[in-house]
Design a protein around this motif. Structure first.
Motif, short mmCIF file in Angstrom:
data_model
loop_
_atom_site.label_atom_id
_atom_site.label_comp_id
_atom_site.label_asym_id
_atom_site.label_seq_id
_atom_site.Cartn_x
_atom_site.Cartn_y
_atom_site.Cartn_z
N UNK A 5 0.83 -1.20 0.00
CA UNK A 5 0.00 0.00 0.00
C UNK A 5 0.87 1.25 0.00
N UNK A 6 1.90 1.27 0.85
CA UNK A 6 2.79 2.44 0.92
C UNK A 6 3.47 2.68 -0.42
N UNK A 7 3.97 1.59 -1.03
CA UNK A 7 4.63 1.71 -2.33
C UNK A 7 3.67 2.23 -3.38
N UNK A 8 2.43 1.71 -3.38
CA UNK A 8 1.43 2.15 -4.36
C UNK A 8 1.12 3.63 -4.20
N UNK A 9 0.99 4.08 -2.96
CA UNK A 9 0.67 5.49 -2.71
C UNK A 9 1.82 6.39 -3.18
N UNK A 10 3.05 6.01 -2.83
CA UNK A 10 4.22 6.79 -3.24
C UNK A 10 4.33 6.82 -4.77
N UNK A 11 4.12 5.66 -5.40
CA UNK A 11 4.21 5.58 -6.86
C UNK A 11 3.17 6.48 -7.52
N UNK A 12 1.97 6.49 -6.97
CA UNK A 12 0.91 7.34 -7.54
C UNK A 12 1.23 8.81 -7.34
N UNK A 13 1.80 9.16 -6.19
CA UNK A 13 2.17 10.55 -5.93
C UNK A 13 3.18 11.03 -6.96
N UNK A 14 4.08 10.14 -7.37
CA UNK A 14 5.09 10.49 -8.37
C UNK A 14 4.52 10.42 -9.78
N UNK A 15 3.77 9.34 -10.07
CA UNK A 15 3.37 9.05 -11.44
C UNK A 15 2.24 9.95 -11.93
N UNK A 16 1.25 10.23 -11.08
CA UNK A 16 0.09 11.00 -11.52
C UNK A 16 0.47 12.40 -12.01
N UNK A 17 1.26 13.18 -11.25
CA UNK A 17 1.64 14.50 -11.77
C UNK A 17 2.43 14.41 -13.08
N UNK A 18 3.23 13.35 -13.23
CA UNK A 18 4.03 13.20 -14.44
C UNK A 18 3.15 12.94 -15.65
N UNK A 19 2.17 12.02 -15.52
CA UNK A 19 1.34 11.73 -16.68
C UNK A 19 0.39 12.89 -16.99
N UNK A 20 0.02 13.64 -15.97
CA UNK A 20 -0.82 14.82 -16.21
C UNK A 20 -0.01 15.89 -16.94
N UNK A 21 1.21 16.11 -16.49
CA UNK A 21 2.07 17.12 -17.11
C UNK A 21 2.47 16.72 -18.53
N UNK A 22 2.77 15.43 -18.73
CA UNK A 22 3.17 14.94 -20.05
C UNK A 22 4.49 15.54 -20.49
N UNK A 23 4.68 15.66 -21.79
CA UNK A 23 5.87 16.29 -22.34
C UNK A 23 7.17 15.66 -21.89
N UNK A 24 8.15 16.51 -21.62
CA UNK A 24 9.49 16.06 -21.25
C UNK A 24 9.47 15.23 -19.98
N UNK A 25 8.52 15.49 -19.09
CA UNK A 25 8.47 14.79 -17.81
C UNK A 25 8.19 13.30 -18.00
#
Length: 265
Positions: A5-25
């Motif tokens: 659960x902790x890993x999933x939460x941390x991964x989502x905190x990192x991954x969600x902003x990246x996929x929303x931002x797109x581009x170079x990120x």
């Protein structure tokens, strides 16, 4: 369970902003994930990623993933594949330089590793380039397939799907995964009309979804076959409680190229 659960939460905190931002990120993050995927396969085979073939294999996967044409506009439109082929030529040069101490057959593993990992992640980047909704659609149907297959398989599964590769998977679970994916796709496409997102009709997209779900499950089986062959439980441990990058993205590595083949991005 707490670690997962902790890993999933941390991964989502990192991954969600990246996929929303797109581009170079997302381009950089996905390139890094491809490099880690290559490392995991090298580790499974007990090969040193710090070797010349390790460096070339990582370079090959990154060349496939990162959209070099976008930033180096003087390059041809197929620059990713041309650069990847130059890496292949590098492996063949190693065969000559080593006077066949490093053989053509040995070169096959890192080349195939780069292609397998790099190609799948390349089309993840292209999906995000199409739109955030296109990427989310792929993620949702793969997650729905996994959840549906697990729940239906656990409750009703009796006939083994591929016992020599993944003993816990059942035919009933597989079919349940497809149905669950189609249901989730229907809800998604009622909220975000298929014509607007993919320029396809709703019935066609639901048919495509069933096909994507099956390819995703096949991708999962391919990764299981690789791990069974090398005698490992997980592809890696970069995601505590979840395994490695390939454990989390094995289905998507198959789904994204098929989505591209069907003209969705």
């Amino acid at each position: 369970m707490r670690t997962r659960v902790i890993t999933a939460v941390v991964a989502l905190i990192v991954f969600i902003p990246v996929i929303v931002a797109g581009g170079i990120f997302i381009e950089v993050l996905t390139s890094l994930m491809a490099a880690v995927g290559v490392y995991e396969l090298f580790k499974m085979r007990n090969l040193d990623i710090r070797s010349a073939e390790g460096a070339l294999a990582i370079l090959g996967s990154v060349f496939l993933v990162f959209p070099v044409k976008k930033y180096l506009t003087f390059l041809p439109t197929d620059a990713n594949w041309v650069l990847f082929f130059l890496v292949v030529l590098g492996f063949l040069a190693m065969v000559v330089i080593s006077k066949n101490e490093y053989t053509f057959e040995e070169a096959g593993f890192p080349i195939l590793t780069s292609l397998y990992v790099g190609c799948g992640f390349q089309y993840l980047v292209q999906a995000r380039g199409k739109s955030l909704l296109a990427l989310l659609f792929a993620l949702f149907i793969v997650w729905a397939t996994d959840i549906g297959a697990y729940m239906i398989g656990r409750q009703y599964g009796s006939r083994k799907l591929a016992p020599s590769i993944s003993p816990n998977k059942t035919i009933e679970g597989s079919l349940g995964g497809v149905v669950c994916a189609v249901v989730v796709a229907l809800i998604f496409l009622l909220i975000y009309p298929a014509k607007e997102v993919f320029d396809k009709s709703l019935p066609i997209m639901l048919l495509f979804t069933a096909i994507f779900s099956m390819f995703g499950q096949f991708g999962d089986l391919v990764e299981s076959a690789i791990k069974r062959f090398y005698g490992v439980k997980d592809s890696g441990n970069i995601l505590p409680g979840h395994g490695g990058i390939l454990d989390r993205f094995d289905s998507l590595l198959f789904v994204f190229p098929v989505m591209h083949l069907f003209g969705l991005f």
